[in-house]
Scaffold this motif. Structure first.
Motif, short mmCIF file in Angstrom:
data_model
loop_
_atom_site.label_atom_id
_atom_site.label_comp_id
_atom_site.label_asym_id
_atom_site.label_seq_id
_atom_site.Cartn_x
_atom_site.Cartn_y
_atom_site.Cartn_z
N ASP A 74 0.65 -1.06 -0.06
CA ASP A 74 0.09 0.28 -0.21
C ASP A 74 0.77 1.91 -0.16
O ASP A 74 0.68 2.52 -0.19
CB ASP A 74 -0.79 -0.09 1.52
N THR A 75 1.91 1.34 0.77
CA THR A 75 3.25 2.82 0.65
C THR A 75 3.70 2.31 -0.90
O THR A 75 3.61 3.88 -1.00
CB THR A 75 4.27 1.84 1.95
N ILE A 76 4.12 1.82 -0.69
CA ILE A 76 4.44 1.93 -2.72
C ILE A 76 3.21 2.11 -3.71
O ILE A 76 3.43 3.32 -4.75
CB ILE A 76 4.51 0.65 -3.22
N ILE A 77 1.47 1.64 -3.19
CA ILE A 77 1.06 2.43 -4.18
C ILE A 77 0.88 4.04 -4.32
O ILE A 77 0.67 5.02 -5.21
CB ILE A 77 -0.47 1.66 -4.55
N ALA A 78 0.50 4.51 -2.55
CA ALA A 78 0.39 5.57 -2.30
C ALA A 78 1.37 5.93 -1.54
O ALA A 78 0.64 5.80 -0.48
CB ALA A 78 -1.23 6.33 -2.03
N PRO A 79 2.52 6.55 -2.18
CA PRO A 79 3.10 6.93 -0.43
C PRO A 79 3.31 7.88 0.04
O PRO A 79 3.54 9.04 0.21
CB PRO A 79 4.95 6.82 -1.39
N ASP A 80 2.39 8.09 1.32
CA ASP A 80 1.97 9.15 2.01
C ASP A 80 2.20 8.95 3.50
O ASP A 80 3.02 7.95 4.35
CB ASP A 80 0.74 9.64 2.46
N ILE A 81 2.91 10.40 4.23
CA ILE A 81 3.27 10.18 6.00
C ILE A 81 2.23 9.58 6.59
O ILE A 81 2.62 8.88 7.50
CB ILE A 81 3.78 11.29 6.76
N LEU A 82 1.00 8.78 6.10
CA LEU A 82 -0.21 8.05 7.34
C LEU A 82 0.21 6.23 7.14
O LEU A 82 0.64 5.59 7.65
CB LEU A 82 -2.09 8.49 6.75
N ILE A 84 3.19 5.31 5.80
CA ILE A 84 4.62 4.91 6.46
C ILE A 84 4.36 4.68 8.01
O ILE A 84 5.27 4.01 8.46
CB ILE A 84 5.36 5.92 5.72
N ILE A 85 3.83 5.48 8.13
CA ILE A 85 3.00 5.45 10.21
C ILE A 85 2.39 4.48 10.59
O ILE A 85 3.48 3.21 11.10
CB ILE A 85 2.83 6.42 10.54
N ILE A 86 1.22 3.93 9.25
CA ILE A 86 0.91 2.52 9.66
C ILE A 86 1.88 1.68 9.66
O ILE A 86 2.09 -0.10 10.56
CB ILE A 86 0.38 2.54 8.78
N VAL A 87 3.06 1.63 8.62
CA VAL A 87 3.61 0.62 8.41
C VAL A 87 4.74 0.43 9.94
O VAL A 87 4.97 -0.83 10.15
CB VAL A 87 4.64 0.40 6.69
N LEU A 88 5.12 1.06 10.05
CA LEU A 88 6.06 1.69 11.43
C LEU A 88 5.77 0.85 12.40
O LEU A 88 6.38 0.19 12.98
CB LEU A 88 6.56 2.85 11.62
N ILE A 89 4.21 1.26 12.65
CA ILE A 89 3.64 0.57 13.54
C ILE A 89 3.52 -0.87 13.47
O ILE A 89 3.65 -1.43 14.57
CB ILE A 89 2.58 1.57 14.10
N VAL A 90 3.71 -0.73 12.43
CA VAL A 90 2.75 -2.73 12.82
C VAL A 90 4.43 -3.70 12.81
O VAL A 90 4.57 -4.17 13.19
CB VAL A 90 2.06 -2.97 11.32
N VAL A 91 5.37 -3.12 12.05
CA VAL A 91 6.51 -3.26 12.04
C VAL A 91 7.22 -3.06 13.85
O VAL A 91 8.45 -4.00 13.98
CB VAL A 91 7.74 -2.60 11.47
N LEU A 92 7.04 -1.85 13.88
CA LEU A 92 7.45 -1.78 15.47
C LEU A 92 6.67 -2.95 16.14
O LEU A 92 7.42 -3.80 17.60
CB LEU A 92 6.83 -0.67 15.96
N ILE A 93 5.38 -3.54 16.53
CA ILE A 93 5.01 -4.64 17.43
C ILE A 93 5.36 -4.86 17.25
O ILE A 93 5.65 -6.33 17.93
CB ILE A 93 3.21 -4.26 17.10
#
Length: 105
Positions: A74-82, A84-93
């Motif tokens: 999804d980040t590749i399709i539409a790279p916006d800050i939201l 990127i933050i979602i990916v960061l949170i899921v990776v952190l969890i």
């Protein structure tokens, strides 16, 4: 032609991302029900925590890995800050859960 190809490619990536998200949710739900079954039919009723740890935690981590894949797409399709933050949170969890599992083994 070029814009049509990019649009079709984005649509395909969106469907792939949706597929990975659906599979992740199904894996977590399957793990939940399998864990409940193990707890209910276990001969040793005092092993609730161990049954949960052996079964459900692994399904949750697998589901989170697939969610990471879907969020990256999804980040590749539409790279916006939201995104990127979602990916960061899921990776952190997922990282914290993996670290906790390794510490308790």
């Amino acid at each position: 032609m070029n814009k049509e190809f990019i649009s079709i490619f984005h649509d395909i990536l969106h469907y792939i991302s949706f597929f990975f998200t659906g599979i992740a949710v199904l894996i977590i739900i399957f793990g939940f029900f399998l864990t409940i079954k193990r707890i209910c039919f276990s001969k040793d009723k005092n092993r609730y925590r161990k049954n949960i740890k052996e079964c459900f935690d692994h399904f949750v981590i697998l589901g989170l890995q697939l969610l990471i894949v879907a969020d990256i797409i999804d980040t590749i399709i539409a790279p916006d800050i939201l995104s990127i933050i979602i990916v960061l949170i899921v990776v952190l969890i997922r990282t914290i859960m993996s670290w906790e599992l390794r510490q308790e083994e």
